[in-house]
Design a protein around this motif. Structure first.
Motif, short mmCIF file in Angstrom:
data_model
loop_
_atom_site.label_atom_id
_atom_site.label_comp_id
_atom_site.label_asym_id
_atom_site.label_seq_id
_atom_site.Cartn_x
_atom_site.Cartn_y
_atom_site.Cartn_z
N GLU A 111 0.96 -1.13 -0.10
CA GLU A 111 0.01 0.03 0.06
C GLU A 111 0.77 1.23 0.06
N ILE A 112 0.40 2.12 -1.02
CA ILE A 112 1.45 3.39 -1.14
C ILE A 112 0.62 4.45 -0.98
N GLU A 113 0.80 5.41 -0.14
CA GLU A 113 0.12 6.91 0.17
C GLU A 113 1.19 7.89 -0.04
N THR A 114 1.03 8.89 -0.75
CA THR A 114 1.91 9.98 -0.48
C THR A 114 1.16 11.38 0.01
N ASP A 115 2.04 12.12 0.27
CA ASP A 115 1.60 13.61 1.04
C ASP A 115 0.74 13.09 2.16
N LEU A 151 9.78 11.34 -3.19
CA LEU A 151 10.69 12.19 -4.31
C LEU A 151 9.63 12.89 -5.35
N PHE A 152 8.81 11.90 -5.80
CA PHE A 152 7.83 12.28 -6.78
C PHE A 152 6.89 13.31 -6.29
N ASN A 153 6.46 13.13 -4.89
CA ASN A 153 5.68 14.16 -4.20
C ASN A 153 6.16 15.50 -4.08
N THR A 154 7.52 15.45 -4.07
CA THR A 154 8.37 16.68 -3.44
C THR A 154 8.22 17.88 -4.50
N MET A 178 4.73 3.78 -11.09
CA MET A 178 4.58 5.15 -11.44
C MET A 178 3.00 5.66 -11.88
N LYS A 179 2.55 4.35 -12.48
CA LYS A 179 1.08 4.68 -12.73
C LYS A 179 0.23 4.87 -11.47
N LEU A 180 0.62 4.11 -10.27
CA LEU A 180 -0.19 4.40 -9.10
C LEU A 180 0.32 5.91 -8.79
N LEU A 181 1.37 6.41 -8.77
CA LEU A 181 1.70 7.64 -8.42
C LEU A 181 1.09 8.63 -9.07
N ASP A 221 -1.79 8.12 -10.90
CA ASP A 221 -3.17 8.08 -10.63
C ASP A 221 -3.63 9.20 -9.30
N GLU A 222 -2.85 8.65 -8.30
CA GLU A 222 -3.06 9.27 -6.99
C GLU A 222 -3.07 10.83 -7.38
N GLU A 223 -2.11 11.55 -7.98
CA GLU A 223 -1.86 12.86 -8.38
C GLU A 223 -3.27 13.39 -9.00
N ALA A 224 -3.35 12.63 -9.89
CA ALA A 224 -4.53 13.00 -10.71
C ALA A 224 -5.84 13.27 -10.07
N GLN A 225 -6.05 12.63 -9.10
CA GLN A 225 -7.15 12.85 -8.29
C GLN A 225 -7.15 14.19 -7.42
N GLY A 226 -5.72 14.68 -7.43
CA GLY A 226 -5.83 15.86 -6.73
C GLY A 226 -6.24 16.07 -5.13
N LYS A 227 -7.15 16.94 -5.01
CA LYS A 227 -7.74 17.63 -3.82
C LYS A 227 -8.77 16.58 -3.60
N GLN A 228 -9.43 15.92 -4.43
CA GLN A 228 -10.47 15.23 -4.13
C GLN A 228 -10.07 13.94 -3.67
N ARG A 229 -8.80 13.62 -3.46
CA ARG A 229 -8.59 12.07 -2.84
C ARG A 229 -8.85 12.54 -1.32
N GLN A 230 -9.38 11.44 -0.84
CA GLN A 230 -9.53 11.26 0.54
C GLN A 230 -8.49 10.74 1.34
N LYS A 231 -7.82 11.37 2.05
CA LYS A 231 -6.57 11.26 2.85
C LYS A 231 -6.96 9.94 3.79
N VAL A 232 -6.26 9.03 3.79
CA VAL A 232 -6.54 7.97 4.66
C VAL A 232 -5.25 8.20 5.76
N GLY A 233 -4.20 7.96 5.39
CA GLY A 233 -2.90 7.99 6.47
C GLY A 233 -3.29 7.01 7.50
N PHE A 234 -3.07 7.18 8.81
CA PHE A 234 -3.15 6.08 9.64
C PHE A 234 -4.62 5.88 9.99
N LEU A 235 -5.81 6.34 9.70
CA LEU A 235 -6.94 6.47 10.20
C LEU A 235 -7.63 5.28 9.37
N GLY A 236 -7.22 4.76 8.30
CA GLY A 236 -7.81 3.75 7.31
C GLY A 236 -7.71 2.37 7.81
#
Lengths: 291, 245
Positions: A36-40, A160-163, A271-274, A276-291
């Motif tokens: 599982e990968i999550e950025t930002d 680094l992709f997220n930086t 790279m595809k995953l990263l 896709d995640e970026e394309a969702q932008g602000k609409q992405r529900q941040k999961v973090g440690f709460l998921g």
């Protein structure tokens, strides 16, 4: 690392499984565990990512600071690595217990990532010999269940992709010196090209075969392993033998070939995953440690 | 701090909260599988992780063991990227050691240590992102982690910070309010009995105001206690659904 105790019978069971290409958790020899990968995830950083690989859990935060270029490379910025083996992962890391593992990990990361072939270090230069960006890559181990190198390298690539580094303009100061001005607009930023950033693939020799992404139990059955860092083109940038035992030259050759194949296949979905995640932008529900 | 108006004329704070309003609290128990107990909490932008190992045999020198109760061992650390300015070391500095000591005192008051003589309970907390109220986030996360580990406690320990601005007590301070140089009080409370597990105050305050400040902090702790209770109940419900036939 959380201590695992594997008895002789268990070892035989694991080794026979590996021989038949069927591991204890049902994987084949070249399969990764669920990832599982999550950025930002940490907003105080310029880039961050969290990677879960089985029960291994790492968090990487990158902070960019302005520093002075190293005299040997006056027109390049550089990376600094720090691995914090926190007591969260295992009580053995309490106090200074994790420092040895931490410095071993950060030395390897330094060799793998801090060179012009992996990252465009020239893009981090602001004014040659005067100012450059220093990327502080801080790795936090939250839980260890084997294969730290692979999980950390994937997390670093994602971070680094997220930086995002703020744009800097240089103006002539009143007294003749150059003055740096940082852009206030959070969208006016520089992204890093992570295409050539390698991923590390660690292979463990178990019996006559080798496995990818070994758990702690499997690692206990293996005497030695090989760490290979591979770019998306399949170029090998670093090879290191890890573990206490020794390897035969033929098996090193076989293992590098497997590492190359597995590593090359790892980049495209990452790279595809990263993206896709970026394309969702602000609409992405941040999961973090709460998921 | 000059120029920074902590409380507007209309009675609102920098982030739009009322003086007695808490930040949004989100928490989860059982974040990690390898530890005996773990929890994660977000209080506004402050994020903390707590992990509990034990009760287990005393590690290191045996002389630390107490014959009538368990030893509580705490370590507080901050991720190097947690603050706006990068930290050089995650733990071991004076502030972290002090915080570890405070946590130890807090949990010695709350955990029923006499049930586990000659053993040790480890509580490790980590700040992932810091925006004021680090001590309270750590205590609240550690409480959840201790409950997750199944270690009996007298009551929830709930902690909250409070400050005093323009004759008004404000609770749950964020970083901007904390660094203003005013009074900051951290209070840990066992809400059911109303006992104070730890209280600490920096900077000076007129004695007449102390009661009001304590009262505000205790009210905030009680509301936090309700939130934590909700988290525990929801967690148990989720777990029992999974284990039920």
């Amino acid at each position: 690392m959380a201590a695992v105790q594997v008895c002789e019978a268990e070892k035989v069971y694991i080794m026979h499984g590996v021989r038949d290409d069927l591991r204890v958790d049902g994987r084949g020899c070249e399969d990764y565990r669920h990832m599982e990968i999550e950025t930002d995830v940490v907003s105080n950083t310029d880039g961050s990512a969290r990677v879960k690989l089985g029960y291994t859990d790492v968090l990487v935060g990158i902070k960019a600071e302005i520093g002075k270029p190293k005299p040997a490379a006056p027109d390049e910025g550089y990376l600094e690595f720090f691995v914090d083996c926190s007591a969260n992962a295992t009580p053995e890391f309490e106090g200074r217990g994790g420092e040895e593992l931490g410095s071993e990990l950060s030395c390897t990361l330094y060799k793998v990532f801090n060179n012009v072939n992996s990252l465009e270090l020239r893009a981090l230069c602001i004014a040659p010999r005067e100012h450059c960006w220093v990327l502080y890559v801080d790795v936090l181990l939250l839980q260890c269940d084997g294969n730290l190198f692979d999980a950390i390298s994937i997390a670093i690539k994602a971070a680094l992709f997220n930086t995002r580094i703020p744009k800097v303009t240089i103006t002539e100061g009143e007294e003749g010196g150059a003055e740096l001005e940082l852009s206030d607009d959070p969208y006016d930023c520089v992204r890093l090209n992570v295409e050539n950033v390698p991923c590390i693939v660690t292979l463990c020799k178990i019996g006559h075969r080798h496995v990818v992404d070994a758990t702690l139990q499997e690692k206990a059955c293996s005497v030695a392993g090989l760490l290979v860092s591979v770019t998306h083109k399949g170029t090998i940038t670093c090879v290191r033998k890890v573990g206490g035992g020794s390897l035969e030259p033929e098996s090193i050759f076989e293992m590098t070939e497997t590492g190359k194949r597995v590593g090359k296949a790892l980049h495209a979905p990452l790279m595809k995953l990263l993206r896709d995640e970026e394309a969702q932008g602000k609409q992405r529900q941040k999961v973090g440690f709460l998921g | 701090m000059a120029g920074l108006e902590l409380l507007s004329d209309q009675g609102y704070r920098l982030d739009g909260r009322k003086p007695s309003e808490l930040r949004k609290v989100q928490a989860r128990m059982g974040v990690f599988t390898q530890a005996d107990g773990s929890a994660y909490i977000e209080q506004g932008n402050t994020k903390a992780l707590a992990v509990v190992y034990g009760p287990h045999e005393v590690r290191g020198s045996r002389s630390k063991a107490l014959h009538d109760r368990a030893v509580i061992n705490c370590q507080y650390s901050m991720a190097t990227f947690s603050t706006a300015e990068r930290k050089r070391r995650p733990h071991g500095d004076r502030k972290s050691s002090e915080m570890s000591l405070h946590l130890k005192q807090t949990f010695e008051a709350a955990v029923l240590t006499s049930l586990y003589p000659r053993s040790q309970i480890d509580i490790f907390v980590k700040i992932l992102q810091s925006d004021g109220g680090n001590y309270s986030a750590c205590v609240n996360a550690a409480t959840l982690a201790v409950i997750d580990a199944g270690i009996p406690m007298r009551d929830y320990v709930c902690a909250c910070s409070a400050g005093f601005v323009e004759n008004t007590a404000v609770v749950d301070l964020c970083h901007a309010e904390e660094s203003g140089g005013g009074t900051v009080m951290s209070l840990a409370l066992l809400p059911r009995g109303g006992q104070v597990a730890l209280v600490q105050m920096d900077a000076r305050l007129h004695q007449d105001h102390l009661d009001a400040l304590m009262e505000a902090a205790m009210t905030a702790c009680r509301s936090l206690g309700q939130v934590l209770d909700g988290v525990v109940r929801q967690h148990l419900q989720e777990v029992s659904v999974l284990t039920a036939e």
